[in-house]
Design an enzyme around this catalytic site. Structure first.
Site, PDB file in Angstrom:
ATOM      1  CD  GLU A   1      -2.966  -1.124   0.269  1.00 40.27           C
ATOM      2  OE1 GLU A   1      -3.210  -0.039  -0.278  1.00 40.27           O
ATOM      3  OE2 GLU A   1      -3.575  -2.167  -0.018  1.00 40.27           O
TER       4      GLU A   1
ATOM      5  CB  CYS B   1      -1.774   7.197   1.312  1.00 41.33           C
ATOM      6  SG  CYS B   1      -3.225   6.319   1.884  1.00 41.33           S
TER       7      CYS B   1
HETATM    8  P1  NDP Z   1       8.295   4.524   5.008  1.00 41.30           P
HETATM    9  O1  NDP Z   1       8.351   3.678   3.808  1.00 41.30           O
HETATM   10  O2  NDP Z   1       9.498   5.293   5.385  1.00 41.30           O
HETATM   11  O3  NDP Z   1       7.889   3.648   6.306  1.00 41.30           O
HETATM   12  C1  NDP Z   1       6.774   2.797   6.340  1.00 41.30           C
HETATM   13  C2  NDP Z   1       7.017   1.683   7.342  1.00 41.30           C
HETATM   14  O4  NDP Z   1       8.142   0.899   6.936  1.00 41.30           O
HETATM   15  C3  NDP Z   1       7.353   2.185   8.735  1.00 41.30           C
HETATM   16  O5  NDP Z   1       6.842   1.296   9.706  1.00 41.30           O
HETATM   17  C4  NDP Z   1       8.868   2.156   8.741  1.00 41.30           C
HETATM   18  O6  NDP Z   1       9.378   2.074  10.045  1.00 41.30           O
HETATM   19  C5  NDP Z   1       9.133   0.887   7.963  1.00 41.30           C
HETATM   20  N1  NDP Z   1      10.443   0.839   7.333  1.00 41.30           N
HETATM   21  C6  NDP Z   1      11.355   1.817   7.191  1.00 41.30           C
HETATM   22  N2  NDP Z   1      12.458   1.346   6.544  1.00 41.30           N
HETATM   23  C7  NDP Z   1      12.220   0.034   6.280  1.00 41.30           C
HETATM   24  C8  NDP Z   1      12.972  -1.007   5.640  1.00 41.30           C
HETATM   25  N3  NDP Z   1      14.180  -0.800   5.144  1.00 41.30           N
HETATM   26  N4  NDP Z   1      12.417  -2.219   5.531  1.00 41.30           N
HETATM   27  C9  NDP Z   1      11.177  -2.448   6.010  1.00 41.30           C
HETATM   28  N5  NDP Z   1      10.418  -1.513   6.638  1.00 41.30           N
HETATM   29  C10 NDP Z   1      10.939  -0.282   6.766  1.00 41.30           C
HETATM   30  O7  NDP Z   1       7.023   5.432   4.814  1.00 41.30           O
HETATM   31  P2  NDP Z   1       6.771   6.875   5.314  1.00 41.30           P
HETATM   32  O8  NDP Z   1       6.986   6.964   6.765  1.00 41.30           O
HETATM   33  O9  NDP Z   1       7.502   7.806   4.445  1.00 41.30           O
HETATM   34  O10 NDP Z   1       5.186   6.951   5.042  1.00 41.30           O
HETATM   35  C11 NDP Z   1       4.651   7.777   4.119  1.00 41.30           C
HETATM   36  C12 NDP Z   1       4.377   7.061   2.812  1.00 41.30           C
HETATM   37  O11 NDP Z   1       3.423   6.039   3.019  1.00 41.30           O
HETATM   38  C13 NDP Z   1       3.761   8.000   1.802  1.00 41.30           C
HETATM   39  O12 NDP Z   1       4.338   7.764   0.555  1.00 41.30           O
HETATM   40  C14 NDP Z   1       2.296   7.610   1.805  1.00 41.30           C
HETATM   41  O13 NDP Z   1       1.628   7.921   0.618  1.00 41.30           O
HETATM   42  C15 NDP Z   1       2.393   6.135   2.043  1.00 41.30           C
HETATM   43  N6  NDP Z   1       1.135   5.635   2.596  1.00 41.30           N
HETATM   44  C16 NDP Z   1       0.355   4.813   1.839  1.00 41.30           C
HETATM   45  C17 NDP Z   1      -0.880   4.389   2.302  1.00 41.30           C
HETATM   46  C18 NDP Z   1      -1.768   3.485   1.502  1.00 41.30           C
HETATM   47  O14 NDP Z   1      -2.749   3.002   2.077  1.00 41.30           O
HETATM   48  N7  NDP Z   1      -1.510   3.255   0.243  1.00 41.30           N
HETATM   49  C19 NDP Z   1      -1.364   4.829   3.618  1.00 41.30           C
HETATM   50  C20 NDP Z   1      -0.449   5.663   4.326  1.00 41.30           C
HETATM   51  C21 NDP Z   1       0.747   6.050   3.834  1.00 41.30           C
HETATM   52  P3  NDP Z   1       9.677   3.438  10.860  1.00 41.30           P
HETATM   53  O15 NDP Z   1       8.606   4.419  10.528  1.00 41.30           O
HETATM   54  O16 NDP Z   1       9.621   2.977  12.267  1.00 41.30           O
HETATM   55  O17 NDP Z   1      11.011   3.916  10.407  1.00 41.30           O
END
Ligand code: NDP
Length: 462
Positions: free
Chosen positions: A212, A246
């Protein structure tokens, strides 16, 4: 609940799933009811935690997190027995006597990685599908919403089976380490870049993934739109959660004949919703951290300012900002904004609109404002997206009967309602035949006569 996750913990989840404890209808129903109780009994604590993480008003938290999740749970509870029922399939006459059906098996142990912008919803909505599907799950909330993450880690285990549901708290590095384990399904919400890393890690174990992701969602307003309604709804949807949604409208394309009027109505709506100084409004959210604050602030001054433009680092607040005449190749138009800045471009033909949207990755959502059905149909035919909402925004994600997800660069896979159940179960085809009849025709030696007869029978009854 443990704040670590090692091979022993992983094996424990796997063993619990293998014990069959999670498969029955009763267990699934109990878990869903437990989740519902958690949301009701801890509603105030949840609102407090989400406010601490994102400055979200209580009403918004109820609308987009707790209330939304309760609706999803009620829908799952109402339909669970039907979803679990195997679906009979017809059997051609020459395979009789036989019964064929498709059943849905739990996938096993699922990993759910949530993002911070809806810190509760993005962990628990997939969990509803996982529990309805009869699975064990490991949840990894985002460290950028620490209060909600801590609340989930300390409280959820009192409401759902702690042997089946585990929560680990930590950063992205921890998530990367989690991905070294073999899960049966990975459900990831977050950015495109991390989504690619997740998919790569999943490929090592050939684990199916649901991604997502984000993307640039256009909102298109034609000459035929009800401009007052469009203005209020666009402003509400764009600046909800300070634009960190998002499916938020990322940029606005408006017919040049109605641009001035729409912008004036949007300014009016902004003043009504958040008052003369949105920084002081308790109804307006905050940017999650300083890194995102600086990223979004840099986008505020591209194009010419219509309204807003202010920012205050100490409160991580960026004013609702609308800018126009934004060049197509600017950062604002090429990257997902994910903050309270709305770029506006005027158009004069649908060709122009379709060309601009097609030059960007497939959006998660497409929003169309027009009272003319043929206009809406034409735009829907010409623009691809994961979801569509006409004459409103965001609510396509709130209807449990509508599968939710992206396409292309905005993600893969679906959830919400039955789609969530389907994501966390795998389809198994089953054929049960009786021992009678058992004609020699199918067995060697294949004489010309037997083969001829076999062919005629199969062709006739197929
Ligand atoms: P990230 O991709 O940075 O993080 C998302 C999750 O992945 C967090 O729990 C993060 O942990 C974890 N994470 C970070 N690095 C890694 C890795 N190397 N391997 C596995 N997991 C990892 O997303 P953002 O925080 O930037 O979130 C915003 C984005 O999410 C936007 O692009 C938004 O559009 C999208 N989004 C999409 C949605 C949908 O339903 N399609 C809904 C909401 C958001 P931690 O945060 O603890 O570092």
């Amino acid at each position: 609940m443990p704040d670590f996750y090692d091979a022993t913990t992983h094996a424990g989840l796997q063993r619990y799933f293998d014990s069959g404890a999670t498969r029955s209808f009763e267990w699934r129903r109990e878990q869903l009811r437990g989740l519902d109780a958690f949301l009701h009994e801890r509603e105030a604590a949840i609102a407090e935690a989400v406010h601490a993480d994102l400055g979200k008003p209580v009403a918004e938290t109820w609308l987009t997190e707790t209330g939304y999740l309760c609706t999803e749970i009620r829908y799952a509870l109402r339909n669970l027995r039907r979803w679990m029922r195997p679906k009979r399939v017809g059997v051609p006459l020459h395979y009789q006597f036989a019964r064929a059906f498709v059943e849905r098996e739990p996938v096993g142990v699922a990993l759910i990685i949530g993002a911070w912008n809806y810190p509760l919803q993005l962990c628990l909505a997939p969990l509803i599908g996982a529990l309805a599907g009869g699975n064990c799950a490991l949840l990894k909330p985002s460290e950028l919403a620490p209060a909600t993450s801590a609340l989930l880690a300390s409280e959820l285990g009192r409401y759902v089976d702690p042997q089946a549901i585990r929560i680990v708290e930590g950063d992205g590095e921890l998530s990367a380490r989690l991905l070294e384990h073999r899960f049966d399904h990975i459900f990831f919400t977050g950015s495109r870049r991390t989504g690619q890393a997740v998919m790569q890690a999943a490929a090592r174990h050939l684990t199916p993934v649901t991604l997502e992701l984000g993307g640039k969602c256009p909102v298109i307003v034609t000459e035929q739109a009800d401009l007052r309604v469009a203005a209020r709804r666009i402003v509400w949807a764009k600046f909800l959660n300070a634009g960190q949604t998002c499916v938020s409208p990322d940029y606005l394309l408006v017919h040049h004949a109605v641009e001035e009027r729409l912008l004036a109505l949007m300014k009016e709506a902004l003043a009504t919703f958040y008052g003369p100084d949105p920084k002081l409004s308790p109804h307006y959210g905050r940017i999650v951290d300083e890194r995102n604050f600086h990223r979004v602030k840099a986008l505020q001054h591209e194009g010419s300012l219509v309204t807003g433009g202010g920012a205050e680092l100490s409160s991580c607040c960026i004013e609702p900002t609308i800018v126009r005449n934004v060049p197509a190749d600017s950062d604002l138009m090429s990257e997902e904004v994910f903050g309270p800045v709305l770029p506006v471009r005027a158009f004069s033909s649908f060709d122009e609109v379709a060309g601009l949207v097609a030059s960007m990755p497939d959006p998660l959502a497409l929003y169309l404002f027009s009272r003319d059905r043929s206009e809406r149909r034409e735009l829907m035919r010409r623009i691809r997206s994961g979801t569509v909402c006409c004459n409103d925004l965001l609510f396509q994600a709130s209807i449990p009967g509508l599968p939710f997800g992206g396409r292309g660069m905005s993600g893969m896979g679906r959830y919400h309602g039955k789609a969530g159940f389907d994501t966390f179960t795998s389809e198994r085809s089953v054929l049960c035949r009786s021992g009678f009849p058992d004609p020699d025709l199918r067995y060697p030696p294949y004489t010309a006569c037997r083969f001829g007869l076999l062919k005629r029978i199969v062709t006739f009854f197929s």
